[in-house]
Enzyme design. Structure first.
Site, short mmCIF file in Angstrom:
data_model
loop_
_atom_site.label_atom_id
_atom_site.label_comp_id
_atom_site.label_asym_id
_atom_site.label_seq_id
_atom_site.Cartn_x
_atom_site.Cartn_y
_atom_site.Cartn_z
N ASP A 153 0.92 -1.15 -0.09
CA ASP A 153 -0.08 -0.14 0.14
C ASP A 153 1.00 1.35 -0.03
OD1 ASP A 153 -2.77 0.77 -0.15
OD2 ASP A 153 -2.44 1.61 1.92
N CYS A 181 -11.04 4.09 -3.44
CA CYS A 181 -9.91 4.00 -2.67
C CYS A 181 -10.39 5.32 -1.43
CB CYS A 181 -8.74 4.13 -3.12
SG CYS A 181 -7.28 4.25 -1.83
N GLU A 217 -9.68 -3.22 -5.94
CA GLU A 217 -9.51 -2.76 -4.47
C GLU A 217 -9.64 -4.19 -3.71
OE1 GLU A 217 -8.63 -0.64 -2.36
OE2 GLU A 217 -8.64 1.31 -3.24
N TYR A 236 -8.27 5.65 9.55
CA TYR A 236 -9.50 5.59 8.51
C TYR A 236 -11.00 6.16 9.14
CZ TYR A 236 -5.55 4.43 5.36
OH TYR A 236 -4.39 4.29 4.76
N TYR A 254 -12.33 3.46 1.86
CA TYR A 254 -11.50 3.36 3.11
C TYR A 254 -12.12 4.09 4.38
CZ TYR A 254 -7.23 0.95 1.77
OH TYR A 254 -6.18 -0.01 1.54
#
Length: 222
Positions: free
Chosen positions: A44, A134, A207, A164, A138
């Site tokens: 990531d 994304c 994802e 997050y 998240y």
């Protein structure tokens, strides 16, 4: 519905697979193998380098100072987000230099280059739709996992969940949703929606593949 909600509805099954993937479920429960999380973080980090480039591309594609400012803000947010990965990996004795020199997994290459390719070929709306799973996903996941953190401050993945589920991440997601709505008002036509839905669904499936990559790399170390 907002344009983002329409895209999410059109890709409902893909979105559910992504946001409720086994990696996410195990992360929330605190049962995710450390090797899976560690490998995911390294990939990531490499992913974020390319996503930062995508926001730089968004600034380049802009035709107003507002567009430029949003591209710059996204780029800065990604750079700041990468520091979470540096801090967490440092706990395992993995340096920033080691992370940057790690080979990109095919899933990392496929996803990031897809987003960049969409941005190169299309306009700002195409690019931000490709970025949305994304950025917004998240925050949705973080918000859903927050009760697990509230219930257990010693949660093994507390820092990730806190990042997050934070106000900053939630605000970034809200801003991304609003930006897609504004870009839709500028660029969207009825004939164009199917292509946007395809871009969104493809990025969402990537994802899911990224989570699976983390599980697979972790299992390979067992």
């Amino acid at each position: 519905m907002t344009l983002f909600e329409e895209l999410k509805t059109a890709a409902a099954d893909d979105w559910a697979d992504y946001t409720h993937h086994s990696f996410v479920q195990q992360l929330g429960a605190g049962t995710l193998p450390q090797a899976a999380f560690r490998n995911y973080l390294i990939q990531d980090y490499l992913f974020l380098i390319q996503f930062a480039r995508a926001y730089a591309l968004a600034a380049y594609k802009g035709d107003s100072f507002d567009d430029l400012a949003k591209g710059q803000a996204g780029l800065q947010a990604i750079i700041e987000e990468s520091e979470l990965h540096v801090r967490l990996c440092a706990g395992w004795g993995i340096s920033r230099e080691q992370m940057e020199s790690a080979p990109e997994h095919p899933a990392t290459v496929a996803y990031t280059r897809y987003v960049l390719d969409v941005g190169m070929q299309g306009d700002l709306l195409d690019l931000h739709v490709a970025l949305a799973p994304c950025v917004i996903g998240y925050a949705e996941i973080g918000n859903r996992l927050k009760p697990a953190l509230d219930a257990n401050p010693e949660h093994p993945y507390a820092e990730w969940i806190a990042e997050y589920s934070s106000e900053d991440s939630q605000q970034m997601a809200d801003d991304a949703t609003a930006n897609i709505e504004q870009l839709g008002a500028r660029f969207l036509s009825d004939a164009r929606f199917p292509k946007l839905a395809q871009i969104f669904a493809t990025a969402t499936r990537m994802e899911t593949a990224f989570w699976q990559m983390g599980l697979d790399l972790g299992a390979a170390e067992e």
